[in-house]
Each structure stands twice: as structure tokens, then as C-alpha cells.
Design an enzyme around this catalytic site. Structure first.
Site, mmCIF file in Angstrom:
data_model
loop_
_atom_site.group_PDB
_atom_site.id
_atom_site.type_symbol
_atom_site.label_atom_id
_atom_site.label_comp_id
_atom_site.label_asym_id
_atom_site.label_seq_id
_atom_site.Cartn_x
_atom_site.Cartn_y
_atom_site.Cartn_z
ATOM 1 N N GLY A 152 4.238 -2.637 -3.814
ATOM 2 C CA GLY A 152 3.316 -1.759 -2.852
ATOM 3 C C GLY A 152 2.382 -2.653 -2.035
ATOM 4 O O GLY A 152 2.124 -3.865 -2.296
ATOM 5 N N GLN A 194 -5.068 -3.907 2.976
ATOM 6 C CA GLN A 194 -4.467 -5.054 2.747
ATOM 7 C C GLN A 194 -4.188 -5.765 4.115
ATOM 8 O O GLN A 194 -3.925 -6.996 3.954
ATOM 9 C CB GLN A 194 -3.555 -5.113 1.538
ATOM 10 C CG GLN A 194 -4.008 -4.639 0.291
ATOM 11 C CD GLN A 194 -2.869 -4.633 -0.749
ATOM 12 O OE1 GLN A 194 -2.155 -3.794 -0.803
ATOM 13 N NE2 GLN A 194 -2.809 -5.808 -1.692
ATOM 14 N N CYS A 204 -1.379 -8.340 -7.496
ATOM 15 C CA CYS A 204 -2.106 -7.765 -6.382
ATOM 16 C C CYS A 204 -1.453 -8.928 -5.346
ATOM 17 O O CYS A 204 -1.819 -9.826 -5.563
ATOM 18 C CB CYS A 204 -3.414 -7.153 -6.503
ATOM 19 S SG CYS A 204 -4.089 -6.736 -4.802
ATOM 20 N N LEU A 205 -0.997 -8.427 -4.432
ATOM 21 C CA LEU A 205 -0.817 -9.348 -2.981
ATOM 22 C C LEU A 205 -1.861 -9.837 -2.587
ATOM 23 O O LEU A 205 -1.846 -11.025 -1.868
ATOM 24 C CB LEU A 205 0.162 -8.714 -1.890
ATOM 25 C CG LEU A 205 1.661 -8.026 -2.340
ATOM 26 C CD1 LEU A 205 2.415 -7.234 -1.430
ATOM 27 C CD2 LEU A 205 2.267 -9.192 -2.762
ATOM 28 N N HIS A 224 -2.637 1.779 -8.351
ATOM 29 C CA HIS A 224 -3.225 0.549 -7.711
ATOM 30 C C HIS A 224 -3.286 0.594 -6.270
ATOM 31 O O HIS A 224 -4.164 0.387 -5.833
ATOM 32 C CB HIS A 224 -2.070 -0.480 -8.163
ATOM 33 C CG HIS A 224 -2.245 -1.939 -7.581
ATOM 34 N ND1 HIS A 224 -2.606 -2.917 -8.279
ATOM 35 C CD2 HIS A 224 -2.630 -2.344 -6.152
ATOM 36 C CE1 HIS A 224 -2.993 -3.980 -7.710
ATOM 37 N NE2 HIS A 224 -2.837 -3.725 -6.505
ATOM 38 N N GLU A 225 -2.274 1.171 -5.510
ATOM 39 C CA GLU A 225 -2.385 1.439 -4.252
ATOM 40 C C GLU A 225 -3.635 2.532 -3.876
ATOM 41 O O GLU A 225 -4.415 2.112 -2.835
ATOM 42 C CB GLU A 225 -1.093 1.875 -3.610
ATOM 43 C CG GLU A 225 0.298 0.907 -3.711
ATOM 44 C CD GLU A 225 -0.271 -0.567 -3.643
ATOM 45 O OE1 GLU A 225 -1.347 -0.921 -2.662
ATOM 46 O OE2 GLU A 225 0.122 -1.502 -4.340
ATOM 47 N N HIS A 279 -6.878 0.862 -4.061
ATOM 48 C CA HIS A 279 -7.046 0.247 -2.705
ATOM 49 C C HIS A 279 -7.760 1.003 -1.901
ATOM 50 O O HIS A 279 -8.735 0.623 -0.957
ATOM 51 C CB HIS A 279 -5.767 -0.598 -2.241
ATOM 52 C CG HIS A 279 -5.391 -1.908 -2.567
ATOM 53 N ND1 HIS A 279 -6.244 -2.807 -2.667
ATOM 54 C CD2 HIS A 279 -4.408 -2.381 -3.347
ATOM 55 C CE1 HIS A 279 -5.706 -4.214 -3.088
ATOM 56 N NE2 HIS A 279 -4.565 -3.660 -3.578
HETATM 57 NI NI NI Z 1 -3.003 -4.914 -4.638
#
Ligand code: NI
Length: 181
Positions: free
Chosen positions: A46, A51, A88-89, A130-131, A134
Site C-alpha cells: 500500500g 508518502q 511501512c515504506l 495502515h493507509e 497515514h
Molecule cells: Ni506506511
């Protein structure tokens, strides 16, 4: 197709609540394409607009072979819980136990402004939570229990990619084993 630089922990944009999308125009469709390309390239499960430095309530997901996106999401969480590894990226290489609701019902819009209804459990539910976090400036470290969070912060401090609060563009391997979001 345009792969964007993923903002890393320490970048203030990740702590800034995103604005609802009002215009369902070409710019939004470009944003969704950029998010999708960047997510698949990472690769990740995701990716949320903040981000890549865009303060709008949009994210993409890639779970169980399904690639999708959601605009202005609203989540309903069920009472069940799941414990499991999450990445998480924006935290390259870090995966930690993070408790989440087992299932989620998500409502929102697609990039054409049409209503979307999504129901997910397990990894999809995890990714949707999670998204959406964000978009509220909430990061997965905020969802960990105190002990895990302390270990995570230690690992973050020791990580190569952290260098203070003014992150520049960094190239990172994003080795989160596909769990990065
Ligand atoms: Ni993340």
C-alpha cells in the site's frame, strides 16, 4: 508512469493530516497512477499520498494480487483483532508486530468520484487501516505496544536512512519483504 520518491520517517509531511479530495480531475488520476507505480516498484502492499509528499486523502493498495485505490476513505473496524508483522515504506527495512482490527469495511470514492465499498480481513484490513492512518498523520509506530515501539525506535535511530529531521531524497532498498505499506 512516474515513480516518485518515498518520504521517510522524519519528514513532516508524514505527520500532517491530509485534506479531502474535492476535484476529481486529471491531476487526481495522475496522482493515483503515480501512487500505483511507486507502490508496485517498491514493492509494497500500500502507499498513501502523503508518502510521496501530497497532502490529499488518497491511497493505493496491492493485496492478494488485487491493485486498487481509495479516495476520501472512511473505515469501520470490527471487534476482532489480529497480531502480525507490519512494515511501512517510509521506514525501510523495519517490520514489527502491530495489532490491528481483524476486519474492515471501507467506504470512499474512486478517482472518477464514484462510490466504492470494500470489505477486507487479514492483510487487506491491515493495509486499509495502515493507509488510512497515514492520511491522519498517524504512523504504525503509534499503533505498537510500548515495548515494540521502543525497540522500533532504537532500530530507527540506528538505521542508515535516518539522519535527522530534514530528510532529502534517499535511495533505499525498501527491504520490507512485501509488507511495506
Ligand atoms: Ni506506511
Amino acid at each position: 508512469m512516474s515513480i516518485q520518491n518515498i518520504r521517510l520517517f522524519g519528514d513532516p509531511v508524514l505527520r500532517t493530516p491530509a485534506d479531502p479530495v474535492a476535484d476529481f480531475d486529471k491531476e487526481l488520476r495522475t496522482l493515483v497512477a503515480d501512487l500505483t507505480d511507486t507502490m508496485l516498484d517498491a514493492p509494497g502492499a500500500g502507499l498513501a499520498a502523503p508518502q510521496i509528499g501530497v497532502g490529499l486523502r488518497v491511497f493505493t493498495y496491492h493485496v492478494d494480487g488485487v491493485v486498487g485505490h481509495l479516495v476520501n476513505p472512511v473505515l469501520e473496524l470490527d471487534d476482532g483483532e489480529q497480531d502480525g508483522q507490519e512494515g511501512c515504506l517510509s521506514f525501510p527495512g523495519l517490520t514489527c508486530d502491530t495489532r490491528r482490527a481483524w476486519g474492515v469495511v471501507a467506504r470512499g470514492l474512486n478517482m472518477w468520484g464514484e462510490p466504492v465499498f470494500l470489505e477486507g480481513t487479514e492483510l487487506l484490513a491491515r493495509a486499509l487501516q495502515h493507509e488510512t492512518d497515514h492520511l491522519d498523520g498517524i504512523l504504525f509506530i503509534d499503533r505498537m505496544d510500548r515495548e515494540t515501539r521502543r525497540a522500533a525506535m532504537r532500530a530507527i535511530r540506528d538505521a542508515e536512512w535516518t539522519g535527522g529531521c530534514a530528510p532529502t531524497v534517499r535511495v533505499s532498498p525498501h527491504a520490507t519483504f512485501g509488507l511495506g505499506m
